[in-house]
Design an enzyme around this catalytic site. Structure first.
Site, mmCIF file in Angstrom:
data_model
loop_
_atom_site.group_PDB
_atom_site.id
_atom_site.type_symbol
_atom_site.label_atom_id
_atom_site.label_comp_id
_atom_site.label_asym_id
_atom_site.label_seq_id
_atom_site.Cartn_x
_atom_site.Cartn_y
_atom_site.Cartn_z
ATOM 1 N N ASP A 109 0.847 -1.198 0.000
ATOM 2 C CA ASP A 109 0.000 0.000 0.000
ATOM 3 C C ASP A 109 0.881 1.245 0.000
ATOM 4 O O ASP A 109 2.034 1.196 0.438
ATOM 5 C CB ASP A 109 -0.867 0.044 1.274
ATOM 6 C CG ASP A 109 -2.050 -0.912 1.213
ATOM 7 O OD1 ASP A 109 -2.298 -1.510 0.146
ATOM 8 O OD2 ASP A 109 -2.729 -1.057 2.254
ATOM 9 N N ARG A 160 -1.641 -0.662 -8.478
ATOM 10 C CA ARG A 160 -3.014 -0.256 -8.123
ATOM 11 C C ARG A 160 -3.025 1.273 -8.158
ATOM 12 O O ARG A 160 -2.215 1.912 -7.476
ATOM 13 C CB ARG A 160 -3.372 -0.738 -6.719
ATOM 14 C CG ARG A 160 -4.729 -0.209 -6.252
ATOM 15 C CD ARG A 160 -4.884 -0.215 -4.750
ATOM 16 N NE ARG A 160 -4.908 -1.539 -4.177
ATOM 17 C CZ ARG A 160 -4.511 -1.809 -2.929
ATOM 18 N NH1 ARG A 160 -4.036 -0.852 -2.156
ATOM 19 N NH2 ARG A 160 -4.565 -3.025 -2.460
HETATM 20 C C1 LIG Z 1 -8.988 -0.913 -3.209
HETATM 21 C C2 LIG Z 1 -8.510 0.402 -2.720
HETATM 22 C C3 LIG Z 1 -7.219 0.488 -2.198
HETATM 23 C C4 LIG Z 1 -6.722 1.718 -1.770
HETATM 24 N N1 LIG Z 1 -5.417 1.797 -1.353
HETATM 25 C C5 LIG Z 1 -4.910 3.011 -1.018
HETATM 26 C C6 LIG Z 1 -3.525 3.182 -0.694
HETATM 27 O O1 LIG Z 1 -2.719 2.232 -0.687
HETATM 28 N N2 LIG Z 1 -3.101 4.427 -0.389
HETATM 29 C C7 LIG Z 1 -3.923 5.526 -0.403
HETATM 30 O O2 LIG Z 1 -3.474 6.644 -0.148
HETATM 31 N N3 LIG Z 1 -5.239 5.381 -0.674
HETATM 32 C C8 LIG Z 1 -5.749 4.171 -0.979
HETATM 33 N N4 LIG Z 1 -7.082 4.066 -1.297
HETATM 34 C C9 LIG Z 1 -8.010 5.200 -1.022
HETATM 35 C C10 LIG Z 1 -8.079 6.166 -2.180
HETATM 36 O O3 LIG Z 1 -6.858 6.835 -2.329
HETATM 37 C C11 LIG Z 1 -9.198 7.202 -1.972
HETATM 38 O O4 LIG Z 1 -8.939 7.928 -0.806
HETATM 39 C C12 LIG Z 1 -10.583 6.604 -1.848
HETATM 40 O O5 LIG Z 1 -10.764 5.521 -2.727
HETATM 41 C C13 LIG Z 1 -11.642 7.688 -2.150
HETATM 42 O O6 LIG Z 1 -11.608 8.086 -3.502
HETATM 43 P P1 LIG Z 1 -12.695 7.541 -4.553
HETATM 44 O O7 LIG Z 1 -12.154 7.782 -5.907
HETATM 45 O O8 LIG Z 1 -12.954 6.126 -4.249
HETATM 46 O O9 LIG Z 1 -14.011 8.322 -4.300
HETATM 47 P P2 LIG Z 1 -14.293 9.757 -3.613
HETATM 48 O O10 LIG Z 1 -13.311 10.755 -4.139
HETATM 49 O O11 LIG Z 1 -14.396 9.580 -2.124
HETATM 50 O O12 LIG Z 1 -15.715 10.076 -4.178
HETATM 51 C C14 LIG Z 1 -15.918 10.500 -5.516
HETATM 52 C C15 LIG Z 1 -17.339 10.221 -5.954
HETATM 53 O O13 LIG Z 1 -17.531 8.812 -6.048
HETATM 54 C C16 LIG Z 1 -18.827 8.457 -5.631
HETATM 55 N N5 LIG Z 1 -18.749 7.630 -4.398
HETATM 56 C C17 LIG Z 1 -17.673 7.485 -3.600
HETATM 57 N N6 LIG Z 1 -17.955 6.645 -2.582
HETATM 58 C C18 LIG Z 1 -19.235 6.274 -2.741
HETATM 59 C C19 LIG Z 1 -20.133 5.444 -2.020
HETATM 60 N N7 LIG Z 1 -19.744 4.807 -0.916
HETATM 61 N N8 LIG Z 1 -21.394 5.301 -2.482
HETATM 62 C C20 LIG Z 1 -21.812 5.949 -3.594
HETATM 63 N N9 LIG Z 1 -21.008 6.752 -4.320
HETATM 64 C C21 LIG Z 1 -19.741 6.920 -3.914
HETATM 65 C C22 LIG Z 1 -19.556 9.758 -5.351
HETATM 66 O O14 LIG Z 1 -20.158 10.178 -6.539
HETATM 67 C C23 LIG Z 1 -18.401 10.698 -4.996
HETATM 68 O O15 LIG Z 1 -18.707 12.053 -5.183
HETATM 69 C C24 LIG Z 1 -7.574 2.854 -1.792
HETATM 70 C C25 LIG Z 1 -8.850 2.763 -2.323
HETATM 71 C C26 LIG Z 1 -9.317 1.574 -2.806
HETATM 72 C C27 LIG Z 1 -10.681 1.524 -3.408
#
Ligand SMILES: Cc1cc2nc3c(=O)[nH]c(=O)nc-3n(C[C@H](O)[C@H](O)[C@H](O)COP(=O)(O)OP(=O)(O)OC[C@H]3O[C@@H](n4cnc5c(N)ncnc54)[C@H](O)[C@@H]3O)c2cc1C
Length: 283
Positions: A109, A160
């Site tokens: 990660d 990733r």
């Molecule tokens: C599998 C995985 C591994 C990860 N590993 C790391 C890592 O190693 N290091 C790190 O810094 N970060 C990690 N992250 C976190 C990542 O960096 C983001 O902080 C996190 O995924 C939020 O960004 P987003 O693009 O998912 O959506 P967001 O920016 O939170 O949301 C954007 C839009 O997506 C939609 N949305 C988001 N969540 C939902 C929901 N629950 N229900 C409905 N609509 C929704 C909405 O329209 C929202 O406005 C990981 C995320 C994932 C999915």
């Protein structure tokens, strides 16, 4: 004050492997793969870092014994990165020796920006030695990612791609959501064109739809990449994507050290805070 686990249970699959195992099995039965993360970060003494390595080795054994379709994700600060880079690398290699024997995969990660360079350095050394058994995470919001992504794609790394979950200053990271989305799309296209199996980690419909359209237009087949989301978020979307024939994987965290992970999820989206508040008033 110790927070009760029930607050985190939407985002964390349990405090013990046995509880997480049931959740993983249920996801696997729906055709969704998993990456299990034994929670914890910023271990500062050698005894604890050594124990962590043993715990991860135990996790690999448990996954095999239970026959789960799951790889593992680790954080380098849990493997002693704050103690020393070489010490941490040796710990990662100890774990990877076992992972390779099991035919397993370990994802490193990405944490806060103080650790980015060290994480990439350790990953590259590990990748030279263990090849397809190890992967890394890259954060689209970091300015440096423009160079890192090309460099990692060039060596054929398993990446990733996520937006980035840590609070970073403007000189280090983009702050505006539209700019982060644009960067994400640019980097996703590099990975999709140049690497064999990129992992698209986001819950954002705009990005999911963009990747679907991009891969369709560029004749990049569904078996050539996977979508990843976090446990407790948008499982219905994951099931839908799986039914549409996409490869899917859910990141399933578990363990007793769940507080920092839980806090990051709350900071990310106000809807998550509402969810937790509402669970407090339910039985
Ligand atoms: C599998 C995985 C591994 C990860 N590993 C790391 C890592 O190693 N290091 C790190 O810094 N970060 C990690 N992250 C976190 C990542 O960096 C983001 O902080 C996190 O995924 C939020 O960004 P987003 O693009 O998912 O959506 P967001 O920016 O939170 O949301 C954007 C839009 O997506 C939609 N949305 C988001 N969540 C939902 C929901 N629950 N229900 C409905 N609509 C929704 C909405 O329209 C929202 O406005 C990981 C995320 C994932 C999915």
């Amino acid at each position: 004050m110790k927070l009760p686990f029930t607050l985190a249970k939407r985002f964390v699959a349990g405090e013990e492997f046995s509880t997480a195992e049931e959740k993983v099995r249920a996801l696997n039965e729906k055709g969704i793969k998993v990456t299990l993360d034994l929670l914890g970060e910023n271990v500062r003494d050698r005894k604890m870092a050594d124990e962590t390595v043993q715990n991860y080795i135990g996790l690999l054994n448990n996954i095999e014994a239970a026959g789960l379709k799951s790889s593992i994700s680790i954080k380098l600060t849990m493997m002693g990165l704050d103690i020393g880079q070489e010490y941490c690398r040796d710990n990662v290699f100890r774990l990877l020796d076992v992972a390779r024997k099991h035919g397993q995969f370990v994802r490193i990660d990405m944490e806060g920006s103080d650790y980015t360079q060290m994480t990439i350095d350790i990953f590259k050394e590990a990748f030279k030695k263990y090849g397809r058994h190890v992967g890394i995470v890259i954060q689209a919001y970091l300015h440096r990612t423009k160079e890192d992504i090309r460099d990692l794609a060039e060596i054929g790394a398993d990446v990733r791609l996520c937006k980035g979950a840590y609070k970073e200053p403007e000189r280090i990271a983009l702050q505006n959501m539209d700019a982060i989305r644009d960067a994400y799309k640019e980097y996703a296209s590099v990975l999709l064109e140049k690497t064999t199996y990129p992992r698209i980690a986001t819950h954002d419909d705009e990005l999911v739809n963009w990747v679907k359209q991009y891969t369709d237009e560029h004749k990049i087949g569904k078996p050539r990449f996977e979508f990843q989301m976090l446990y407790g978020l948008r499982q219905d979307t994951m099931e839908q994507l799986t039914q549409e024939g996409y490869n899917t994987r859910i990141y399933v965290p578990y363990g007793i050290m769940w507080v920092p992970y839980f806090k990051r999820r709350l900071m990310e989206r106000k809807e998550n805070i509402w969810f937790v508040l509402s669970t407090m008033f339910k039985k």
